[in-house]
Design a protein around this motif. Sequence first.
Motif, PDB file in Angstrom:
ATOM      1  N   TYR A   1       0.861  -1.193   0.000  1.00  0.00           N
ATOM      2  CA  TYR A   1       0.000   0.000   0.000  1.00  0.00           C
ATOM      3  C   TYR A   1       0.888   1.231   0.000  1.00  0.00           C
ATOM      4  CZ  TYR A   1      -3.630   3.310   1.474  1.00  0.00           C
ATOM      5  OH  TYR A   1      -4.499   4.370   1.543  1.00  0.00           O
ATOM      6  N   VAL A   2       0.642   2.142  -0.947  1.00  0.00           N
ATOM      7  CA  VAL A   2       1.387   3.403  -1.059  1.00  0.00           C
ATOM      8  C   VAL A   2       0.382   4.528  -1.226  1.00  0.00           C
ATOM      9  CG1 VAL A   2       3.038   4.743  -2.423  1.00  0.00           C
ATOM     10  CG2 VAL A   2       3.398   2.288  -2.113  1.00  0.00           C
ATOM     11  N   GLU A   3       0.644   5.644  -0.555  1.00  0.00           N
ATOM     12  CA  GLU A   3      -0.214   6.800  -0.763  1.00  0.00           C
ATOM     13  C   GLU A   3       0.632   8.065  -0.847  1.00  0.00           C
ATOM     14  OE1 GLU A   3      -1.525   8.326   3.668  1.00  0.00           O
ATOM     15  OE2 GLU A   3      -2.803   6.829   2.714  1.00  0.00           O
ATOM     16  N   TYR A   4       0.090   9.068  -1.552  1.00  0.00           N
ATOM     17  CA  TYR A   4       0.716  10.375  -1.660  1.00  0.00           C
ATOM     18  C   TYR A   4      -0.245  11.416  -1.100  1.00  0.00           C
ATOM     19  CZ  TYR A   4       3.731   8.012  -5.064  1.00  0.00           C
ATOM     20  OH  TYR A   4       4.599   7.144  -5.687  1.00  0.00           O
ATOM     21  N   ALA A   5       0.196  12.112  -0.053  1.00  0.00           N
ATOM     22  CA  ALA A   5      -0.623  13.157   0.564  1.00  0.00           C
ATOM     23  C   ALA A   5      -2.034  12.658   0.870  1.00  0.00           C
ATOM     24  CB  ALA A   5      -0.678  14.387  -0.337  1.00  0.00           C
ATOM     25  N   GLY A   6      -2.102  11.435   1.356  1.00  0.00           N
ATOM     26  CA  GLY A   6      -3.386  10.881   1.745  1.00  0.00           C
ATOM     27  C   GLY A   6      -4.179  10.219   0.634  1.00  0.00           C
ATOM     28  N   THR A   7      -3.674  10.286  -0.603  1.00  0.00           N
ATOM     29  CA  THR A   7      -4.367   9.673  -1.741  1.00  0.00           C
ATOM     30  C   THR A   7      -3.693   8.347  -2.086  1.00  0.00           C
ATOM     31  OG1 THR A   7      -4.961  11.835  -2.653  1.00  0.00           O
ATOM     32  CG2 THR A   7      -5.046   9.943  -4.148  1.00  0.00           C
ATOM     33  N   PRO A   8      -4.421   7.230  -2.050  1.00  0.00           N
ATOM     34  CA  PRO A   8      -3.803   5.940  -2.353  1.00  0.00           C
ATOM     35  C   PRO A   8      -3.305   5.861  -3.800  1.00  0.00           C
ATOM     36  CG  PRO A   8      -5.909   5.654  -1.236  1.00  0.00           C
ATOM     37  CD  PRO A   8      -5.834   7.087  -1.644  1.00  0.00           C
ATOM     38  N   ALA A   9      -2.093   5.320  -3.965  1.00  0.00           N
ATOM     39  CA  ALA A   9      -1.550   5.054  -5.299  1.00  0.00           C
ATOM     40  C   ALA A   9      -1.517   3.562  -5.579  1.00  0.00           C
ATOM     41  CB  ALA A   9      -0.143   5.645  -5.422  1.00  0.00           C
ATOM     42  N   LEU A  10      -1.207   2.764  -4.581  1.00  0.00           N
ATOM     43  CA  LEU A  10      -1.292   1.304  -4.664  1.00  0.00           C
ATOM     44  C   LEU A  10      -2.115   0.823  -3.481  1.00  0.00           C
ATOM     45  CD1 LEU A  10       2.401   0.299  -5.547  1.00  0.00           C
ATOM     46  CD2 LEU A  10       0.461   0.526  -7.117  1.00  0.00           C
ATOM     47  N   ARG A  11      -3.032  -0.092  -3.746  1.00  0.00           N
ATOM     48  CA  ARG A  11      -3.978  -0.540  -2.720  1.00  0.00           C
ATOM     49  C   ARG A  11      -3.892  -2.054  -2.548  1.00  0.00           C
ATOM     50  NH1 ARG A  11      -8.681   3.401  -3.087  1.00  0.00           N
ATOM     51  NH2 ARG A  11      -8.125   4.917  -4.687  1.00  0.00           N
ATOM     52  N   GLY A  12      -3.008  -2.498  -1.676  1.00  0.00           N
ATOM     53  CA  GLY A  12      -2.919  -3.927  -1.371  1.00  0.00           C
ATOM     54  C   GLY A  12      -2.469  -4.774  -2.543  1.00  0.00           C
ATOM     55  N   VAL A  13      -1.415  -4.349  -3.221  1.00  0.00           N
ATOM     56  CA  VAL A  13      -0.969  -5.016  -4.449  1.00  0.00           C
ATOM     57  C   VAL A  13      -0.114  -6.245  -4.143  1.00  0.00           C
ATOM     58  CG1 VAL A  13       0.562  -4.766  -6.457  1.00  0.00           C
ATOM     59  CG2 VAL A  13      -1.123  -2.989  -5.928  1.00  0.00           C
ATOM     60  N   ASP A  14      -0.449  -7.367  -4.802  1.00  0.00           N
ATOM     61  CA  ASP A  14       0.395  -8.561  -4.845  1.00  0.00           C
ATOM     62  C   ASP A  14       1.006  -8.641  -6.240  1.00  0.00           C
ATOM     63  OD1 ASP A  14      -0.489  -9.144  -2.307  1.00  0.00           O
ATOM     64  OD2 ASP A  14      -1.868 -10.720  -2.938  1.00  0.00           O
TER      65      ASP A  14
END
Length: 218
Positions: A17-30
């Motif tokens: 999971y990655v986010e920028y300034a509170g906005t998700p960029a990756l959401r639980g990626v396998d």
Amino acid sequence: MLTETSPSAALSLRGVYVEYAGTPALRGVDFDAPAGALTVVAGPNGAGKSTLLEVLAGTITPRAGIVSLRARSRAFVPQRAVISPALPLTVRDVVTVGAWGRVAAWRRLDRRSREAVDAALDRLDLTALEREPFGTLSGGQQQRTLLAQGLARRAQTLLLDEPTTALDADTATRIATAMRVEADRGVAVVCVSHDQGLIDAADVVVSLAAGRVSTAGA
């Protein structure tokens, strides 16, 4: 629950999971990058493709999830040069930076490292340009130089961000061929691309949408 990583994967992500300034960029990626295969990451703009690649490269640390690295070395080829045109670097200088992964930075290269630089220049048809200032090159020549830098690293994983975007057909073909040769020699090659030719040539295609893996398969 985290799933097991593939035994053939050089790089694996689980629940990233990655986010920028509170906005998700990756959401639980396998994600798995198999050794000896060309994996293309596709999807619309804003899907999280470049973020995924930077997590694999180690330039972004995810907020959550696990990054597993079986390959001992990685080479990352960005979409655009981050080298200032004001720096007095030649094409050979830029490619030689890749060989510093084999020795300490600014140290004298050993014979094998010099041979790796020479081979990378030759494979990308850059030998005639090796003394030219990097900042004076065309976009395609710069992209070939950055790929040659990655090849000189002789890493076990090669990561590329849109390597054929806005390039002429001959340059794009040369870059695609170099990627295939690396995969065939056992390197895990991961490429973010919209190029349908690269997608068709891939061994594995992973599609992202809104920060999630939508499809993945051979």
